[in-house]
Design a protein around this motif. Structure first.
Motif, short mmCIF file in Angstrom:
data_model
loop_
_atom_site.label_atom_id
_atom_site.label_comp_id
_atom_site.label_asym_id
_atom_site.label_seq_id
_atom_site.Cartn_x
_atom_site.Cartn_y
_atom_site.Cartn_z
N ILE A 142 0.87 -1.18 0.00
CA ILE A 142 0.00 0.00 0.00
C ILE A 142 0.90 1.23 0.00
N PRO A 143 1.28 1.73 -1.21
CA PRO A 143 2.19 2.87 -1.26
C PRO A 143 1.51 4.17 -0.79
N GLY A 144 2.30 5.22 -0.63
CA GLY A 144 1.84 6.46 -0.03
C GLY A 144 0.60 7.08 -0.64
N HIS A 145 0.45 6.96 -1.95
CA HIS A 145 -0.67 7.62 -2.62
C HIS A 145 -1.91 6.74 -2.67
N HIS A 146 -1.80 5.50 -2.15
CA HIS A 146 -2.88 4.52 -2.31
C HIS A 146 -4.13 4.94 -1.53
N PHE A 253 -7.73 -6.69 -2.11
CA PHE A 253 -6.85 -6.11 -1.10
C PHE A 253 -5.49 -5.93 -1.76
N PRO A 254 -4.77 -4.86 -1.46
CA PRO A 254 -3.47 -4.64 -2.11
C PRO A 254 -2.47 -5.74 -1.78
N PHE A 255 -2.65 -6.41 -0.60
CA PHE A 255 -1.63 -7.37 -0.14
C PHE A 255 -1.96 -8.82 -0.46
N HIS A 291 0.37 -11.57 -1.73
CA HIS A 291 0.95 -10.94 -2.92
C HIS A 291 2.46 -11.16 -2.95
N PRO A 292 3.04 -11.49 -4.12
CA PRO A 292 4.50 -11.71 -4.20
C PRO A 292 5.32 -10.56 -3.61
N LYS A 293 4.85 -9.32 -3.79
CA LYS A 293 5.58 -8.17 -3.24
C LYS A 293 5.60 -8.20 -1.71
N VAL A 294 4.54 -8.75 -1.12
CA VAL A 294 4.46 -8.82 0.34
C VAL A 294 5.42 -9.90 0.86
N LEU A 295 5.47 -11.04 0.17
CA LEU A 295 6.44 -12.08 0.54
C LEU A 295 7.85 -11.49 0.47
N GLN A 306 4.67 -19.83 -1.59
CA GLN A 306 3.39 -19.11 -1.67
C GLN A 306 2.75 -19.15 -0.29
N GLY A 307 1.70 -18.35 -0.14
CA GLY A 307 1.00 -18.39 1.13
C GLY A 307 -0.42 -17.88 1.02
N PHE A 308 -1.22 -18.21 2.00
CA PHE A 308 -2.53 -17.54 2.10
C PHE A 308 -2.57 -16.73 3.38
#
Ligand code: PHE
Length: 357
Positions: A142-146, A253-255, A291-295, A306-308
């Protein structure tokens, strides 16, 4: 001398307490006592008289002294017996139920869900309630402008001008503990994180502080099917209804990607909410594949793992299970409410012992 003897031994035998005994002692063998004065008269006697009277007086003095000592012991024993008789305490009586506390429904439900997820191999993780906006937002994609930042009605900590530390927030969800757990434990991992979260919101179903439980499982070959099974197992055990139906609705969800909101089956017949029957649905959680970015933000290689993840409102499911209509009452500290909805302190919920009684 026989008169003195029977007088004092009689008085000693009749003495009611130690004070009376002391009075008798002074009168008989004290410095100016009757026996002591008689002993002083020995000097005026003839040697022959003295030889008879001396030992007899000494014997009388000894006899009175030992009678005093014996009576003193007897009085002490009697006093102790009397105390033991009047001051007894029946330690087998149950404690008085005055001021007995009860367990708050949020604590009760937290214990219940912990028992259920522990059975499925999830351990309990914790994180700070005041966290950096990196853990609460950026690391969760969730970047700053989100717009999600504004949607969450975030409480920001005040910073004095010139304070350059990273901004801190009251965490708006338990999801930052996903990142902290990945950093700490690496993959594979299976955790839940129950705890308080904060959003600037207040009405019948929203309070500025409420409770969520986060779930996160990271491994090879994890899929939405695992997520669905775990949640269905959970709801069946938690609501104590076998085969309770769930509905997964595509969401965002973004994540997580893909994301789903999960509803459970319910009926509203006659204005009464019943879980696990009818054809109504009630939303209880958000979930999805991490989300891959969250991992990656948690230091885990998304090419290999992977994960849930899911996030569920604890107060919400407590209201549903125990038929509590207003969320705000959870935090009013009204004793009548706490006694009515509270749980006995010694009934710890376990799956084998029963979750709730
Ligand atoms: N953090 C989300 C919320 O508070 C819930 C959620 C958790 C959704 C984990 C997906 C995965 O609404």
């Amino acid at each position: 001398m026989d008169d003195l003897k029977s007088k004092y031994l009689g008085q000693i035998a009749d003495a009611a307490d130690e004070a009376a005994l002391e009075t008798i002692r002074v009168a008989a063998v004290g410095k100016k006592g009757e026996v002591s004065l008689k002993m002083r008269e020995l000097g005026k006697m003839t040697p022959e008289e003295r030889q008879v009277a001396g030992p007899a007086l000494n014997a009388l003095k000894d006899e009175i002294n030992s009678a005093l000592a014996a009576k003193k012991v007897a009085l002490g024993d009697a006093a102790l017996d009397e105390r033991l008789r009047t001051e007894w305490l029946d330690v087998t009586l149950p404690g008085r139920p005055r001021r007995q506390g009860t367990v708050h429904p949020v604590s009760q439900v937290t214990e219940e869900l912990t028992a259920i997820f522990a059975e499925m191999g999830f351990s309990v993780a914790e994180g700070p309630r005041i966290d950096t906006d990196w853990y609460n937002f950026d690391a969760l994609n969730i970047p700053g402008h989100h717009p999600a930042r504004a949607e969450m009605d975030t409480f920001y900590m005040h910073r004095a001008a010139g304070d350059n530390r990273p901004p801190h927030v009251l965490r708006t969800h338990t999801s930052p503990v996903q990142i902290r757990s990945m950093e700490k434990m690496g993959a594979p991992l299976r955790i839940i994180c129950p705890g308080g979260v904060y959003r600037a919101d207040y009405d019948q179903t929203h309070t500025p502080m409420f409770h969520q439980v986060e779930g996160l499982a990271v491994d090879k070959d994890i899929s939405m099917a695992n997520l669905k099974w775990v949640l269905e197992e959970f709801f069946a055990a938690f609501f104590e209804i076998d085969g309770i139906k769930t509905r997964f609705r595509a969401s965002h969800f973004p994540f997580t990607e893909p994301s789903a909101e999960v509803d459970i089956q319910c009926s509203w017949e006659g204005g009464q909410l019943k879980i696990g029957e009818g054809d109504g649905w009630l939303e209880v959680l958000g979930s999805g594949m991490v989300h891959p970015k969250v991992l990656a933000a948690g230091g885990i290689d998304p090419e290999q793992w992977q994960g849930f993840a899911f996030g569920m409102g604890i107060d919400r499911i407590a209201m549903l299970k125990y038929g509590i209509p207003d969320l705000r009452a959870f935090f009013d500290s009204d004793l009548r409410w706490l006694r009515h909805y509270g749980f006995a302190g010694l009934d710890v919920p376990t799956l084998h012992g029963g979750l709730s009684r």
